[in-house]
Design a protein around this motif. Structure first.
Motif, mmCIF file in Angstrom:
data_model
loop_
_atom_site.group_PDB
_atom_site.id
_atom_site.type_symbol
_atom_site.label_atom_id
_atom_site.label_comp_id
_atom_site.label_asym_id
_atom_site.label_seq_id
_atom_site.Cartn_x
_atom_site.Cartn_y
_atom_site.Cartn_z
ATOM 1 N N GLY A 1 0.794 -1.226 0.000
ATOM 2 C CA GLY A 1 0.000 0.000 0.000
ATOM 3 C C GLY A 1 0.821 1.267 0.000
ATOM 4 O O GLY A 1 0.277 2.359 -0.173
ATOM 5 N N ILE A 2 2.140 1.161 0.210
ATOM 6 C CA ILE A 2 3.031 2.324 0.155
ATOM 7 C C ILE A 2 4.277 1.931 -0.628
ATOM 8 O O ILE A 2 4.569 0.744 -0.791
ATOM 9 N N ASN A 3 5.009 2.943 -1.113
ATOM 10 C CA ASN A 3 6.220 2.618 -1.861
ATOM 11 C C ASN A 3 7.374 2.282 -0.924
ATOM 12 O O ASN A 3 7.290 2.471 0.285
ATOM 13 N N LYS A 4 8.449 1.782 -1.488
ATOM 14 C CA LYS A 4 9.595 1.299 -0.708
ATOM 15 C C LYS A 4 10.238 2.433 0.095
ATOM 16 O O LYS A 4 10.632 2.222 1.241
ATOM 17 N N THR A 5 10.324 3.624 -0.473
ATOM 18 C CA THR A 5 10.925 4.761 0.232
ATOM 19 C C THR A 5 10.111 5.121 1.467
ATOM 20 O O THR A 5 10.664 5.325 2.541
ATOM 21 N N ALA A 6 8.805 5.194 1.311
ATOM 22 C CA ALA A 6 7.933 5.499 2.452
ATOM 23 C C ALA A 6 8.038 4.412 3.510
ATOM 24 O O ALA A 6 8.038 4.703 4.714
ATOM 25 N N PHE A 7 8.155 3.161 3.070
ATOM 26 C CA PHE A 7 8.297 2.051 4.005
ATOM 27 C C PHE A 7 9.590 2.194 4.819
ATOM 28 O O PHE A 7 9.593 2.003 6.034
ATOM 29 N N GLU A 8 10.677 2.539 4.143
ATOM 30 C CA GLU A 8 11.963 2.705 4.835
ATOM 31 C C GLU A 8 11.908 3.868 5.827
ATOM 32 O O GLU A 8 12.440 3.770 6.933
ATOM 33 N N ILE A 9 11.254 4.958 5.452
ATOM 34 C CA ILE A 9 11.108 6.105 6.357
ATOM 35 C C ILE A 9 10.299 5.706 7.581
ATOM 36 O O ILE A 9 10.672 6.026 8.722
ATOM 37 N N LEU A 10 9.193 4.999 7.362
ATOM 38 C CA LEU A 10 8.360 4.553 8.488
ATOM 39 C C LEU A 10 9.119 3.608 9.408
ATOM 40 O O LEU A 10 9.009 3.712 10.630
ATOM 41 N N SER A 11 9.893 2.703 8.834
ATOM 42 C CA SER A 11 10.633 1.766 9.686
ATOM 43 C C SER A 11 11.697 2.498 10.506
ATOM 44 O O SER A 11 11.916 2.168 11.668
ATOM 45 N N GLU A 12 12.333 3.512 9.939
ATOM 46 C CA GLU A 12 13.306 4.303 10.704
ATOM 47 C C GLU A 12 12.621 5.064 11.832
ATOM 48 O O GLU A 12 13.127 5.133 12.950
ATOM 49 N N LYS A 13 11.464 5.628 11.538
ATOM 50 C CA LYS A 13 10.721 6.360 12.579
ATOM 51 C C LYS A 13 10.255 5.419 13.685
ATOM 52 O O LYS A 13 10.240 5.788 14.853
#
Length: 117
Positions: free
Chosen positions: A10-22
């Motif tokens: 449901g989200i792109n890979k970049t957004a996923f990486e940002i969310l996982s860092e947060k």
């Protein structure tokens, strides 16, 4: 490959990486606030897999039994992880909580449960 990821999660890979860092930052803050919560078994899933589990549920509403089997954890633990990660996502993304909807004067909720052939 990127299109499949977006379709499944449901989200792109970049957004996923940002969310996982947060999420990692949020976990560190929680550890600083509650240092005694280091007790118990450590999670067998990394933070990225926990986020994936949560996003798979939100995207497809799969059962926790299915998610548990996919991530090789119990149904109950899949449920526990989903609720833990979803609460953290609400804080990280500054989303209104569930109770805020009722403050807006919400009178009814309509659920479309129709099926198409």
């Amino acid at each position: 490959m990127a299109k499949k990821f977006i379709r499944r999660v449901g989200i792109n890979k970049t957004a996923f990486e940002i969310l996982s860092e947060k999420l990692k930052e949020e976990r560190e803050k929680e550890k600083e606030k509650k240092p005694k919560s280091k007790r118990g078994r450590k999670s067998t899933l990394c933070i990225e897999d926990q986020l994936l589990l949560c996003l798979f549920y939100l995207r497809n509403y799969r059962t926790f039994l299915e998610l548990g089997e996919e991530f090789e954890i119990s149904e109950g633990y899949a449920n526990k992880l989903f609720h833990k990660i979803s609460k953290q996502l609400v804080r990280i993304l500054k989303l209104p909580s569930n109770t805020e909807l009722t403050k807006e004067g919400l009178k009814a909720v309509v659920i479309d449960a129709s099926e198409q052939q």
